[in-house]
Scaffold this motif. Structure first.
Motif, PDB file in Angstrom:
ATOM      1  N   PHE A  97       0.834  -1.198   0.000  1.00  0.00           N
ATOM      2  CA  PHE A  97       0.000   0.000   0.000  1.00  0.00           C
ATOM      3  C   PHE A  97       0.869   1.249   0.000  1.00  0.00           C
ATOM      4  N   GLY A  98       1.904   1.252   0.831  1.00  0.00           N
ATOM      5  CA  GLY A  98       2.820   2.396   0.861  1.00  0.00           C
ATOM      6  C   GLY A  98       3.528   2.581  -0.464  1.00  0.00           C
ATOM      7  N   LEU A  99       3.939   1.476  -1.080  1.00  0.00           N
ATOM      8  CA  LEU A  99       4.589   1.538  -2.383  1.00  0.00           C
ATOM      9  C   LEU A  99       3.643   2.082  -3.452  1.00  0.00           C
ATOM     10  N   GLU A 100       2.383   1.655  -3.390  1.00  0.00           N
ATOM     11  CA  GLU A 100       1.400   2.161  -4.350  1.00  0.00           C
ATOM     12  C   GLU A 100       1.179   3.665  -4.167  1.00  0.00           C
ATOM     13  N   CYS A 101       1.087   4.113  -2.937  1.00  0.00           N
ATOM     14  CA  CYS A 101       0.929   5.555  -2.688  1.00  0.00           C
ATOM     15  C   CYS A 101       2.115   6.336  -3.246  1.00  0.00           C
ATOM     16  N   PHE A 102       3.321   5.811  -3.028  1.00  0.00           N
ATOM     17  CA  PHE A 102       4.512   6.471  -3.545  1.00  0.00           C
ATOM     18  C   PHE A 102       4.506   6.489  -5.071  1.00  0.00           C
ATOM     19  N   ALA A 103       4.075   5.390  -5.692  1.00  0.00           N
ATOM     20  CA  ALA A 103       4.023   5.328  -7.161  1.00  0.00           C
ATOM     21  C   ALA A 103       3.023   6.341  -7.714  1.00  0.00           C
ATOM     22  N   TRP A 104       1.858   6.469  -7.065  1.00  0.00           N
ATOM     23  CA  TRP A 104       0.878   7.456  -7.519  1.00  0.00           C
ATOM     24  C   TRP A 104       1.421   8.873  -7.350  1.00  0.00           C
ATOM     25  N   TYR A 105       2.163   9.103  -6.272  1.00  0.00           N
ATOM     26  CA  TYR A 105       2.786  10.403  -6.069  1.00  0.00           C
ATOM     27  C   TYR A 105       3.779  10.697  -7.193  1.00  0.00           C
TER      28      TYR A 105
END
Length: 122
Positions: A97-105
């Protein structure tokens, strides 16, 4: 490389021809299938009215969404307090989830810079 480009151009041309032939019939079929959602008369005033309805309906649903957010936050807090009982699967899901948030950022930053990776226009 040139043959792949030619294949891509050929496929794009075929898709364009298919859309040219069948696009209007698909459009008419789609409108006919979903005519219960079409507002008559299609005026600017009606669109404004529907936009206001949507806005205030979402505003009215805000308390329940706020309550759901706080419940989820309490759940995360309880997981953090009992982190020794945390399973590897749960930690993996949190990391993804954290990785996905970073990717969207990162994607948002790239889009905001006009689809450049360095920030300079090429």
């Amino acid at each position: 490389m040139a043959s792949k480009l030619q294949q891509l151009q050929s496929k794009a041309c075929q898709a364009s021809q298919f859309i040219g032939k069948h696009g209007s019939s698909y459009y008419k079929q789609l409108l006919e299938k979903n005519k219960q959602y079409i507002q008559e008369p299609p005026t600017v005033e009606k669109c404004d009215h529907l936009a206001k309805q949507l806005f205030y309906t979402r505003l009215a649903s805000s308390p329940s969404r706020n309550e759901s957010f706080w419940k989820e936050l309490d759940h995360v807090k309880s997981l953090w307090k009992n982190k020794q009982d945390l399973k590897v699967e749960d930690a993996g899901i949190a990391a993804l989830f954290g990785l996905e948030c970073f990717a969207w950022y990162c994607a948002g930053e790239i889009v905001g810079r006009g689809f450049t990776f360095t920030g300079y226009y090429v």
